[in-house]
Design an enzyme around this catalytic site. Structure first.
Site, short mmCIF file in Angstrom:
data_model
loop_
_atom_site.label_atom_id
_atom_site.label_comp_id
_atom_site.label_asym_id
_atom_site.label_seq_id
_atom_site.Cartn_x
_atom_site.Cartn_y
_atom_site.Cartn_z
CD GLU A 1 4.99 5.11 16.68
OE1 GLU A 1 4.40 5.30 15.62
OE2 GLU A 1 6.23 5.18 16.79
NE ARG B 1 21.67 21.67 7.86
CZ ARG B 1 21.90 22.94 7.94
NH1 ARG B 1 22.99 23.43 7.43
NH2 ARG B 1 21.05 23.74 8.53
CB SER C 1 22.81 13.13 16.67
OG SER C 1 23.20 14.40 17.11
CG HIS D 1 -2.07 -0.93 1.13
ND1 HIS D 1 -2.30 -1.74 0.06
CD2 HIS D 1 -3.05 -1.19 2.00
CE1 HIS D 1 -3.37 -2.47 0.26
NE2 HIS D 1 -3.85 -2.16 1.45
CB CYS E 1 8.57 12.10 9.16
SG CYS E 1 7.04 13.00 9.20
CG HIS E 2 5.96 10.02 14.51
ND1 HIS E 2 5.22 9.54 13.44
CD2 HIS E 2 6.00 9.03 15.43
CE1 HIS E 2 4.82 8.30 13.73
NE2 HIS E 2 5.29 7.98 14.92
CG ASN F 1 6.26 11.92 4.95
OD1 ASN F 1 5.59 11.43 4.07
ND2 ASN F 1 6.33 11.39 6.16
CG ASN G 1 24.93 10.83 1.10
OD1 ASN G 1 25.93 11.21 1.69
ND2 ASN G 1 24.43 11.47 0.05
CE1 TYR H 1 15.17 14.99 10.85
CE2 TYR H 1 16.02 15.24 13.08
CZ TYR H 1 15.00 15.40 12.17
OH TYR H 1 13.81 15.97 12.55
#
Length: 111
Positions: free
Chosen positions: A105, A59, A82, A14, A76-77, A68, A54, A45
């Site tokens: 979660e 960034r 770091s 999906h 993305c939450h 998104n 990469n 990130y």
């Protein structure tokens, strides 16, 4: 592989319609996040940049999170700074929402 949406499994096929070109950096980031970072876990990130091959592109990962279009499918939450702090969400306007989603979660987050 299945994804979780609101605590229910969603077949991963999906999500394939949201990744127009699997060869772009953004598509790789979104696909990796959707398929490799389960509910209750977070990734930095930089960690996500490394996962897509990469390691210096943290960034660019942030920009991929910003554009998104399907945050309920591509979570993305789950991407944090770091040092484990939340960072931004919805251009900085949704940090409380990000914290709520991660708490829901069961993720451990630094506040």
């Amino acid at each position: 592989m299945e994804l979780q949406l609101c605590g229910k499994n969603v077949p991963s096929n999906h999500t394939n319609t949201y990744f127009i070109s699997p060869d772009t950096f953004v598509s790789k980031v979104l696909h990796t996040l959707a398929h490799d970072i389960p509910a209750g876990e977070t990734i930095s990130y930089g960690g996500l940049a490394e996962k897509v091959g990469n390691p210096k592109a943290c960034r660019a990962v942030g920009m991929a999170m910003r554009i998104n279009q399907v945050p309920l499918v591509v979570p993305c939450h789950r991407v944090v700074n770091s040092d484990g702090s939340l960072g931004n969400y919805m251009s900085g306007k949704g940090v409380a929402i990000k914290k709520f989603l991660l708490d829901h979660e069961g993720a451990k987050v630094k506040t």
